[in-house]
Design a protein around this motif. Structure first.
Motif, PDB file in Angstrom:
ATOM      1  N   ILE A  51       1.046  -1.119   0.101  1.00  0.00           N
ATOM      2  CA  ILE A  51      -0.080  -0.158  -0.096  1.00  0.00           C
ATOM      3  C   ILE A  51       0.720   1.311   0.087  1.00  0.00           C
ATOM      4  CG2 ILE A  51      -1.669   1.181   1.342  1.00  0.00           C
ATOM      5  CD1 ILE A  51      -2.807  -1.388   2.378  1.00  0.00           C
ATOM      6  N   SER A  52       1.938   1.292   0.870  1.00  0.00           N
ATOM      7  CA  SER A  52       2.668   2.466   0.968  1.00  0.00           C
ATOM      8  C   SER A  52       3.937   2.225   1.643  1.00  0.00           C
ATOM      9  CB  SER A  52       1.887   3.675   1.843  1.00  0.00           C
ATOM     10  OG  SER A  52       1.954   2.937   3.220  1.00  0.00           O
ATOM     11  N   ILE A  53       4.996   3.022   1.375  1.00  0.00           N
ATOM     12  CA  ILE A  53       6.498   3.053   1.788  1.00  0.00           C
ATOM     13  C   ILE A  53       6.522   4.066   2.793  1.00  0.00           C
ATOM     14  CG2 ILE A  53       7.418   3.867   0.092  1.00  0.00           C
ATOM     15  CD1 ILE A  53       8.547   0.611   1.256  1.00  0.00           C
ATOM     16  N   SER A  54       7.285   3.837   3.736  1.00  0.00           N
ATOM     17  CA  SER A  54       7.739   4.861   4.684  1.00  0.00           C
ATOM     18  C   SER A  54       9.238   4.692   5.296  1.00  0.00           C
ATOM     19  CB  SER A  54       6.839   4.755   6.078  1.00  0.00           C
ATOM     20  OG  SER A  54       5.425   5.070   5.578  1.00  0.00           O
ATOM     21  N   GLY A  55       9.864   5.798   5.994  1.00  0.00           N
ATOM     22  CA  GLY A  55      10.996   5.807   6.319  1.00  0.00           C
ATOM     23  C   GLY A  55      11.006   5.190   7.942  1.00  0.00           C
ATOM     24  N   THR A  56       9.826   5.308   8.659  1.00  0.00           N
ATOM     25  CA  THR A  56       9.665   4.673   9.973  1.00  0.00           C
ATOM     26  C   THR A  56       8.674   4.139   9.980  1.00  0.00           C
ATOM     27  OG1 THR A  56       8.606   6.684  10.798  1.00  0.00           O
ATOM     28  CG2 THR A  56      11.072   7.276  10.677  1.00  0.00           C
ATOM     29  N   ARG A  57       8.821   3.229  11.057  1.00  0.00           N
ATOM     30  CA  ARG A  57       7.488   2.436  11.476  1.00  0.00           C
ATOM     31  C   ARG A  57       6.325   3.186  11.961  1.00  0.00           C
ATOM     32  NH1 ARG A  57       7.844  -2.984  12.500  1.00  0.00           N
ATOM     33  NH2 ARG A  57       9.993  -3.203  12.791  1.00  0.00           N
ATOM     34  N   GLU A  58       6.540   4.391  12.518  1.00  0.00           N
ATOM     35  CA  GLU A  58       5.647   5.253  12.924  1.00  0.00           C
ATOM     36  C   GLU A  58       4.868   5.846  11.767  1.00  0.00           C
ATOM     37  OE1 GLU A  58       8.896   5.339  14.360  1.00  0.00           O
ATOM     38  OE2 GLU A  58       8.549   4.680  16.055  1.00  0.00           O
ATOM     39  N   ALA A  59       5.711   6.283  10.668  1.00  0.00           N
ATOM     40  CA  ALA A  59       5.015   6.702   9.751  1.00  0.00           C
ATOM     41  C   ALA A  59       4.286   5.676   8.812  1.00  0.00           C
ATOM     42  CB  ALA A  59       5.900   7.342   8.601  1.00  0.00           C
ATOM     43  N   ALA A  60       4.611   4.619   8.890  1.00  0.00           N
ATOM     44  CA  ALA A  60       3.853   3.415   8.495  1.00  0.00           C
ATOM     45  C   ALA A  60       2.530   3.056   8.894  1.00  0.00           C
ATOM     46  CB  ALA A  60       4.776   2.029   8.282  1.00  0.00           C
ATOM     47  N   ALA A  61       2.685   3.098  10.430  1.00  0.00           N
ATOM     48  CA  ALA A  61       1.308   3.290  11.327  1.00  0.00           C
ATOM     49  C   ALA A  61       0.402   4.341  10.662  1.00  0.00           C
ATOM     50  CB  ALA A  61       1.718   2.972  12.736  1.00  0.00           C
ATOM     51  N   ASP A  62       0.904   5.354  10.626  1.00  0.00           N
ATOM     52  CA  ASP A  62       0.175   6.589  10.568  1.00  0.00           C
ATOM     53  C   ASP A  62      -0.541   6.467   9.088  1.00  0.00           C
ATOM     54  OD1 ASP A  62       0.795   7.789  12.730  1.00  0.00           O
ATOM     55  OD2 ASP A  62       2.228   9.186  11.752  1.00  0.00           O
ATOM     56  N   SER A  63       0.275   5.990   8.138  1.00  0.00           N
ATOM     57  CA  SER A  63      -0.355   5.567   6.813  1.00  0.00           C
ATOM     58  C   SER A  63      -1.753   4.599   6.853  1.00  0.00           C
ATOM     59  CB  SER A  63       0.786   5.022   5.932  1.00  0.00           C
ATOM     60  OG  SER A  63       0.160   4.887   4.611  1.00  0.00           O
ATOM     61  N   ALA A  64      -1.501   3.456   7.670  1.00  0.00           N
ATOM     62  CA  ALA A  64      -2.427   2.674   8.135  1.00  0.00           C
ATOM     63  C   ALA A  64      -3.896   3.409   8.553  1.00  0.00           C
ATOM     64  CB  ALA A  64      -2.142   1.566   9.075  1.00  0.00           C
ATOM     65  N   VAL A  65      -3.526   4.328   9.385  1.00  0.00           N
ATOM     66  CA  VAL A  65      -4.862   4.966  10.152  1.00  0.00           C
ATOM     67  C   VAL A  65      -5.314   5.749   9.113  1.00  0.00           C
ATOM     68  CG1 VAL A  65      -5.468   6.924  11.672  1.00  0.00           C
ATOM     69  CG2 VAL A  65      -3.797   5.153  12.410  1.00  0.00           C
ATOM     70  N   GLU A  66      -4.490   6.410   8.024  1.00  0.00           N
ATOM     71  CA  GLU A  66      -5.091   7.120   6.939  1.00  0.00           C
ATOM     72  C   GLU A  66      -6.012   6.374   6.108  1.00  0.00           C
ATOM     73  OE1 GLU A  66      -2.019   9.210   4.858  1.00  0.00           O
ATOM     74  OE2 GLU A  66      -1.190  10.260   6.816  1.00  0.00           O
ATOM     75  N   HIS A  67      -5.661   5.310   5.797  1.00  0.00           N
ATOM     76  CA  HIS A  67      -6.259   4.223   4.871  1.00  0.00           C
ATOM     77  C   HIS A  67      -7.309   3.471   5.646  1.00  0.00           C
ATOM     78  CE1 HIS A  67      -2.382   4.982   2.434  1.00  0.00           C
ATOM     79  NE2 HIS A  67      -3.353   4.813   1.450  1.00  0.00           N
ATOM     80  N   GLU A  68      -7.558   3.743   6.868  1.00  0.00           N
ATOM     81  CA  GLU A  68      -8.559   3.208   7.617  1.00  0.00           C
ATOM     82  C   GLU A  68      -8.381   1.757   7.924  1.00  0.00           C
ATOM     83  OE1 GLU A  68     -12.454   4.301   6.476  1.00  0.00           O
ATOM     84  OE2 GLU A  68     -12.195   6.503   6.760  1.00  0.00           O
ATOM     85  N   LEU A  69      -7.225   1.272   8.160  1.00  0.00           N
ATOM     86  CA  LEU A  69      -6.783   0.089   8.376  1.00  0.00           C
ATOM     87  C   LEU A  69      -6.117  -0.215   9.691  1.00  0.00           C
ATOM     88  CD1 LEU A  69      -4.800  -0.379   5.013  1.00  0.00           C
ATOM     89  CD2 LEU A  69      -6.916  -1.275   5.535  1.00  0.00           C
ATOM     90  N   VAL A  70      -6.218  -1.371  10.290  1.00  0.00           N
ATOM     91  CA  VAL A  70      -5.608  -1.785  11.386  1.00  0.00           C
ATOM     92  C   VAL A  70      -4.309  -2.617  11.311  1.00  0.00           C
ATOM     93  CG1 VAL A  70      -5.980  -3.069  13.558  1.00  0.00           C
ATOM     94  CG2 VAL A  70      -8.042  -1.881  12.618  1.00  0.00           C
ATOM     95  N   ALA A  71      -3.110  -2.180  11.389  1.00  0.00           N
ATOM     96  CA  ALA A  71      -1.780  -2.576  11.244  1.00  0.00           C
ATOM     97  C   ALA A  71      -1.339  -3.114  12.426  1.00  0.00           C
ATOM     98  CB  ALA A  71      -1.088  -1.438  10.877  1.00  0.00           C
ATOM     99  N   ILE A  72      -0.785  -4.447  11.997  1.00  0.00           N
ATOM    100  CA  ILE A  72       0.070  -5.215  12.860  1.00  0.00           C
ATOM    101  C   ILE A  72       1.493  -5.086  12.446  1.00  0.00           C
ATOM    102  CG2 ILE A  72      -1.865  -6.617  13.709  1.00  0.00           C
ATOM    103  CD1 ILE A  72      -0.917  -9.120  11.791  1.00  0.00           C
ATOM    104  N   SER A  73       2.548  -5.566  13.190  1.00  0.00           N
ATOM    105  CA  SER A  73       3.729  -5.312  12.943  1.00  0.00           C
ATOM    106  C   SER A  73       4.338  -6.808  12.849  1.00  0.00           C
ATOM    107  CB  SER A  73       4.493  -4.428  13.924  1.00  0.00           C
ATOM    108  OG  SER A  73       5.757  -4.633  13.267  1.00  0.00           O
ATOM    109  N   LEU A  74       4.872  -7.044  11.792  1.00  0.00           N
ATOM    110  CA  LEU A  74       5.421  -8.344  11.605  1.00  0.00           C
ATOM    111  C   LEU A  74       7.332  -8.206  11.438  1.00  0.00           C
ATOM    112  CD1 LEU A  74       3.727  -9.822   8.563  1.00  0.00           C
ATOM    113  CD2 LEU A  74       3.418 -10.248  10.889  1.00  0.00           C
ATOM    114  N   HIS A  75       7.862  -9.014  12.302  1.00  0.00           N
ATOM    115  CA  HIS A  75       9.343  -9.025  12.611  1.00  0.00           C
ATOM    116  C   HIS A  75       9.882 -10.166  11.519  1.00  0.00           C
ATOM    117  CE1 HIS A  75       8.936  -6.191  15.609  1.00  0.00           C
ATOM    118  NE2 HIS A  75       7.973  -6.882  16.002  1.00  0.00           N
TER     119      HIS A  75
END
Length: 64
Positions: free
Chosen positions: A40-64
């Motif tokens: 969906i999107s690419i970001s420079g930080t995990r926080e920015a990626a999480a913000d992108s999820a909120v903008e797209h009305e998605l619930v994000a989980i983090s995978l390691h």
């Protein structure tokens, strides 16, 4: 809808998005993926990626 965030190496940026995508060599980036695995999107930080999820009305989980 669910999504996930995964850290990726910049060399995968072109494969996921387009040949015109650019990033600093050896940069680690964070990609937001739809639950079906499509990027969906690419970001420079995990926080920015999480913000992108909120903008797209998605619930994000983090995978390691």
């Amino acid at each position: 809808s669910l999504s996930y965030i995964r850290e990726i190496e910049c060399r995968y940026l072109i494969c996921l998005f387009s040949p015109q995508a650019r990033a600093a060599p050896y940069a680690m980036l964070f990609c937001l993926f739809n639950a079906n695995g499509s990027p969906i999107s690419i970001s420079g930080t995990r926080e920015a990626a999480a913000d992108s999820a909120v903008e797209h009305e998605l619930v994000a989980i983090s995978l390691h």
